[in-house]
Design a protein around this motif. Structure first.
Motif, PDB file in Angstrom:
ATOM      1  N   ALA A 423    -120.870  19.081  75.002  1.00 52.31           N
ATOM      2  CA  ALA A 423    -121.694  20.013  75.786  1.00 52.31           C
ATOM      3  C   ALA A 423    -123.062  20.199  75.129  1.00 52.31           C
ATOM      4  O   ALA A 423    -124.093  20.262  75.814  1.00 52.31           O
ATOM      5  CB  ALA A 423    -120.974  21.358  75.911  1.00 52.31           C
ATOM      6  N   ALA A 424    -123.091  20.273  73.793  1.00 49.28           N
ATOM      7  CA  ALA A 424    -124.365  20.410  73.078  1.00 49.28           C
ATOM      8  C   ALA A 424    -125.212  19.149  73.246  1.00 49.28           C
ATOM      9  O   ALA A 424    -126.441  19.220  73.416  1.00 49.28           O
ATOM     10  CB  ALA A 424    -124.104  20.689  71.602  1.00 49.28           C
ATOM     11  N   ARG A 425    -124.569  17.990  73.211  1.00 48.42           N
ATOM     12  CA  ARG A 425    -125.301  16.725  73.389  1.00 48.42           C
ATOM     13  C   ARG A 425    -125.913  16.661  74.794  1.00 48.42           C
ATOM     14  O   ARG A 425    -127.045  16.188  74.973  1.00 48.42           O
ATOM     15  CB  ARG A 425    -124.346  15.548  73.150  1.00 48.42           C
ATOM     16  N   GLN A 426    -125.161  17.152  75.778  1.00 46.06           N
ATOM     17  CA  GLN A 426    -125.702  17.200  77.144  1.00 46.06           C
ATOM     18  C   GLN A 426    -126.910  18.134  77.210  1.00 46.06           C
ATOM     19  O   GLN A 426    -127.914  17.835  77.869  1.00 46.06           O
ATOM     20  CB  GLN A 426    -124.622  17.662  78.125  1.00 46.06           C
ATOM     21  N   ALA A 427    -126.835  19.271  76.504  1.00 51.10           N
ATOM     22  CA  ALA A 427    -127.959  20.211  76.470  1.00 51.10           C
ATOM     23  C   ALA A 427    -129.189  19.558  75.844  1.00 51.10           C
ATOM     24  O   ALA A 427    -130.320  19.712  76.329  1.00 51.10           O
ATOM     25  CB  ALA A 427    -127.571  21.474  75.695  1.00 51.10           C
ATOM     26  N   ALA A 428    -128.971  18.794  74.769  1.00 48.16           N
ATOM     27  CA  ALA A 428    -130.089  18.096  74.103  1.00 48.16           C
ATOM     28  C   ALA A 428    -130.708  17.060  75.040  1.00 48.16           C
ATOM     29  O   ALA A 428    -131.928  16.861  75.051  1.00 48.16           O
ATOM     30  CB  ALA A 428    -129.598  17.430  72.821  1.00 48.16           C
ATOM     31  N   TRP A 429    -129.866  16.394  75.828  1.00 44.71           N
ATOM     32  CA  TRP A 429    -130.335  15.393  76.781  1.00 44.71           C
ATOM     33  C   TRP A 429    -131.201  16.036  77.866  1.00 44.71           C
ATOM     34  O   TRP A 429    -132.311  15.573  78.158  1.00 44.71           O
ATOM     35  CB  TRP A 429    -129.127  14.697  77.395  1.00 44.71           C
ATOM     36  N   ALA A 430    -130.703  17.142  78.419  1.00 43.35           N
ATOM     37  CA  ALA A 430    -131.462  17.848  79.473  1.00 43.35           C
ATOM     38  C   ALA A 430    -132.781  18.385  78.918  1.00 43.35           C
ATOM     39  O   ALA A 430    -133.822  18.319  79.580  1.00 43.35           O
ATOM     40  CB  ALA A 430    -130.615  18.977  80.051  1.00 43.35           C
ATOM     41  N   LEU A 431    -132.740  18.904  77.680  1.00 44.95           N
ATOM     42  CA  LEU A 431    -133.954  19.434  77.058  1.00 44.95           C
ATOM     43  C   LEU A 431    -134.970  18.316  76.835  1.00 44.95           C
ATOM     44  O   LEU A 431    -136.155  18.452  77.174  1.00 44.95           O
ATOM     45  CB  LEU A 431    -133.595  20.094  75.723  1.00 44.95           C
ATOM     46  N   GLY A 432    -134.504  17.175  76.292  1.00 48.13           N
ATOM     47  CA  GLY A 432    -135.396  16.040  76.046  1.00 48.13           C
ATOM     48  C   GLY A 432    -135.963  15.468  77.331  1.00 48.13           C
ATOM     49  O   GLY A 432    -137.151  15.094  77.395  1.00 48.13           O
ATOM     50  N   ALA A 433    -135.115  15.397  78.388  1.00 43.93           N
ATOM     51  CA  ALA A 433    -135.581  14.880  79.675  1.00 43.93           C
ATOM     52  C   ALA A 433    -136.633  15.806  80.273  1.00 43.93           C
ATOM     53  O   ALA A 433    -137.637  15.354  80.848  1.00 43.93           O
ATOM     54  CB  ALA A 433    -134.401  14.719  80.628  1.00 43.93           C
ATOM     55  N   THR A 434    -136.444  17.110  80.128  1.00 42.08           N
ATOM     56  CA  THR A 434    -137.407  18.096  80.647  1.00 42.08           C
ATOM     57  C   THR A 434    -138.736  18.011  79.889  1.00 42.08           C
ATOM     58  O   THR A 434    -139.807  18.114  80.480  1.00 42.08           O
ATOM     59  CB  THR A 434    -136.822  19.527  80.521  1.00 42.08           C
ATOM     60  N   GLN A 435    -138.639  17.793  78.584  1.00 39.77           N
ATOM     61  CA  GLN A 435    -139.854  17.731  77.757  1.00 39.77           C
ATOM     62  C   GLN A 435    -140.516  16.353  77.776  1.00 39.77           C
ATOM     63  O   GLN A 435    -141.616  16.191  77.238  1.00 39.77           O
ATOM     64  CB  GLN A 435    -139.499  18.098  76.310  1.00 39.77           C
ATOM     65  N   GLY A 436    -139.827  15.368  78.382  1.00 41.82           N
ATOM     66  CA  GLY A 436    -140.380  14.016  78.448  1.00 41.82           C
ATOM     67  C   GLY A 436    -140.171  13.199  77.195  1.00 41.82           C
ATOM     68  O   GLY A 436    -140.778  12.138  77.023  1.00 41.82           O
ATOM     69  N   THR A 437    -139.287  13.662  76.286  1.00 42.96           N
ATOM     70  CA  THR A 437    -139.041  12.923  75.043  1.00 42.96           C
ATOM     71  C   THR A 437    -137.803  12.043  75.119  1.00 42.96           C
ATOM     72  O   THR A 437    -137.559  11.233  74.228  1.00 42.96           O
ATOM     73  CB  THR A 437    -138.889  13.894  73.851  1.00 42.96           C
ATOM     74  N   LEU A 438    -136.985  12.220  76.177  1.00 43.67           N
ATOM     75  CA  LEU A 438    -135.792  11.395  76.357  1.00 43.67           C
ATOM     76  C   LEU A 438    -135.757  10.827  77.767  1.00 43.67           C
ATOM     77  O   LEU A 438    -136.166  11.494  78.725  1.00 43.67           O
ATOM     78  CB  LEU A 438    -134.514  12.212  76.114  1.00 43.67           C
ATOM     79  N   ASP A 439    -135.239   9.611  77.895  1.00 42.34           N
ATOM     80  CA  ASP A 439    -135.075   8.952  79.192  1.00 42.34           C
ATOM     81  C   ASP A 439    -133.846   9.543  79.886  1.00 42.34           C
ATOM     82  O   ASP A 439    -132.803   9.736  79.246  1.00 42.34           O
ATOM     83  CB  ASP A 439    -134.866   7.456  78.947  1.00 42.34           C
ATOM     84  N   VAL A 440    -133.942   9.801  81.186  1.00 37.69           N
ATOM     85  CA  VAL A 440    -132.796  10.351  81.914  1.00 37.69           C
ATOM     86  C   VAL A 440    -131.635   9.363  81.973  1.00 37.69           C
ATOM     87  O   VAL A 440    -130.510   9.741  82.286  1.00 37.69           O
ATOM     88  CB  VAL A 440    -133.175  10.788  83.347  1.00 37.69           C
ATOM     89  N   ARG A 441    -131.900   8.081  81.659  1.00 39.03           N
ATOM     90  CA  ARG A 441    -130.826   7.082  81.695  1.00 39.03           C
ATOM     91  C   ARG A 441    -130.149   6.904  80.345  1.00 39.03           C
ATOM     92  O   ARG A 441    -129.084   6.280  80.263  1.00 39.03           O
ATOM     93  CB  ARG A 441    -131.383   5.718  82.153  1.00 39.03           C
ATOM     94  N   ASN A 442    -130.741   7.439  79.267  1.00 40.23           N
ATOM     95  CA  ASN A 442    -130.195   7.218  77.922  1.00 40.23           C
ATOM     96  C   ASN A 442    -130.026   8.534  77.173  1.00 40.23           C
ATOM     97  O   ASN A 442    -131.011   9.183  76.820  1.00 40.23           O
ATOM     98  CB  ASN A 442    -131.115   6.295  77.115  1.00 40.23           C
ATOM     99  N   PRO A 443    -128.780   8.943  76.917  1.00 33.53           N
ATOM    100  CA  PRO A 443    -128.556  10.205  76.194  1.00 33.53           C
ATOM    101  C   PRO A 443    -129.021  10.097  74.743  1.00 33.53           C
ATOM    102  O   PRO A 443    -129.231   8.998  74.228  1.00 33.53           O
ATOM    103  CB  PRO A 443    -127.038  10.380  76.266  1.00 33.53           C
TER     104      PRO A 443
END
Length: 482
Positions: A423-443
């Motif tokens: 669940a925390a990893r999912q939160a980090a993914w959503a946060l990174g995707a929102t901030q533009g630092t993570l790709d929505v296709r790659n956790p």
């Protein structure tokens, strides 16, 4: 560097982990039991006031645990259904678990749509006693007034996310949670409102299914809440499994699941086509008899615990001197033999020793799970390593036999709160995707689980001979069952 939190609301407790956004290292933890009386033994689904989940969450988060956290992910028990009225109030307590009465509702639904294959084609699974769709049928038959008042359906993680966001008009869920309801298809990515109507008697509002890296919303305080998911999907995400990986869970019953790029439609109903928390698929095959087989053997032999059974089994040799236990003590789902019983074969004077029976219990349990693994392999699922979960995974007799019987590398992760970490990893993914630092296709690439790795090595041929011995007895006793 930032920090995120993952909370897992299981049937009995809430566990929270606070993790480093980049590495996944667990920095802080919180825990609180649910303030819920044990479910009654009556002939109805267990009822739980969902407010208990919130109270437990608040207690687990006490003492400033969430200070500095930028995003929260929610994992929760699967199969809990929260019926709401048009104003968003609970119509009745959440229905969790399953019992004999919901088994009747499940059989009723199977017949209503035209059989097991019709359900497998429609939504990738055949109704089971614990599933939300079965509970809707039970409610329509048993509590028609509550069924009529129900206007909105949420699962446990949907409801918790909605509460954390302040009960907004928009309600969301994820593919993983939706895939276990019995009214959403992982193959088509769409709801089947007609099946809700078949079960409940009328249409209702269902939460919007959003993407794995999407945020469900932001709290008034600016805290981002990710989409959330079911416990199984979250634990798989926390473990970091991917293509080529399978997970074998040793509970009283057993389950085998693997990551696969597409949904598997299985007319026999042995495979449940779930979605995972990353956009992939998570086909699951269940056995009814895993650790309950070991507990039964320990009681039969007068042993106090499973550790003693394991010690005794280690005095025997692979193949248990010809003893074969078909561990179908509660009937079985894989193979589909609901009304059968267990079988002990190969009794000879020299095999009638306690250590051989002890070893036969371990081999029978693991061969039953290897059968489930072969159901997936037979459908083209790639399995290069198996993660072994559950307390029994630590037993020497399990670790000695599993790699050779499964025919592949076995990984035994150290015990950890993998659902909360997921669940925390999912939160980090959503946060990174929102901030533009993570790709929505790659956790986010977090460090994997600390684990013991076991190889079949020289024992592979011996293990496969033990499997053949098991399969021969199964085929003789239940011809064509698999």
């Amino acid at each position: 560097m930032g920090i995120v939190a993952g909370l897992d609301s299981s049937p009995d407790f809430t566990r929270i982990v606070v993790c480093d956004t980049d590495s996944g290292a667990v920095l802080r933890q919180g825990y609180a039991p649910h303030p819920v009386e044990s479910p009654d033994g009556g002939g109805r689904p267990s009822d739980v006031d969902p407010q208990a989940w919130l109270l437990s969450l608040g207690e687990a988060a006490g003492g400033g645990l969430l200070e500095g956290v930028q995003a929260i992910g929610v994992s929760a028990q699967q199969n809990a259904v929260v019926p709401l009225d048009a104003q968003g109030n609970t119509v009745r307590p959440a229905m969790v678990g399953g019992d004999k009465r919901t088994q009747v509702a499940a059989a009723d639904l199977v017949d209503a749509l035209g059989g097991r294959e019709a359900w497998a084609q429609a939504v990738g699974c055949v109704p089971q006693a614990a599933q939300p769709i079965t509970k809707l049928r039970w409610m329509a038959r048993t509590e028609p007034e509550n069924a009529q008042r129900t206007a909105i359906l949420l699962q446990a993680h949907d409801w918790l996310v909605w509460q954390l966001l302040g009960r907004p008009v928009r309600r969301t869920t994820d593919r993983g949670g939706a895939s276990g309801t019995g009214y959403w298809s992982a193959a088509t990515g769409a709801y089947r409102p007609d099946l809700v109507e078949l079960a409940l008697g009328h249409q209702v509002m269902l939460p919007e299914v959003i993407g794995p890296a999407d945020a469900a919303g932001t709290t008034p305080e600016g805290l981002l809440i990710s989409v959330g998911t079911g416990e199984t999907m979250s634990a798989a995400f926390g473990l970091g499994i991917g293509l080529g990986d399978a997970v074998v869970s040793l509970g009283a019953s057993g389950s085998v699941m693997a990551v696969h790029p597409e949904a598997l439609v299985d007319g026999s109903g042995m495979i449940t086509a779930l979605a995972d928390a990353t956009g992939m698929h998570l086909p699951v095959v269940t056995t009814l008899n895993a650790v309950r087989t070991l507990r039964g053997a320990a009681e039969l032999l007068g042993l106090p615990d499973l550790e003693s059974l394991s010690d005794l089994a280690m005095k025997s040799t692979p193949g248990s001197h010809g003893l074969v236990l078909l561990p179908y003590l509660e009937g079985e789902r894989t193979p589909n033999l609901p009304h059968t019983a267990g079988t002990l074969a190969g009794l000879r004077r020299e095999s009638m020793k306690a250590e051989h029976l002890a070893r036969a219990a371990f081999e029978g349990m693991l061969c039953g799970l290897a059968d489930a693994l072969d159901v997936l392999r037979g459908r083209g699922v790639d399995v290069r390593r198996v993660f072994l979960l559950g307390q029994a995974a630590e037993l020497p007799a399990v670790q000695a036999a599993a790699p050779a019987l499964f025919g592949t590398q076995v990984v035994v992760p150290q015990p950890a709160d993998y659902a909360a970490i997921g669940a925390a990893r999912q939160a980090a993914w959503a946060l990174g995707a929102t901030q533009g630092t993570l790709d929505v296709r790659n956790p986010p690439a977090w460090q994997g689980a600390v684990a013991q790795v076991l190889e079949p090595g020289d024992e592979l041929a011996v293990g496969q001979a033990v499997r053949q011995q098991f399969v021969a007895v199964r085929e003789q006793t239940h011809p064509g069952a698999l």
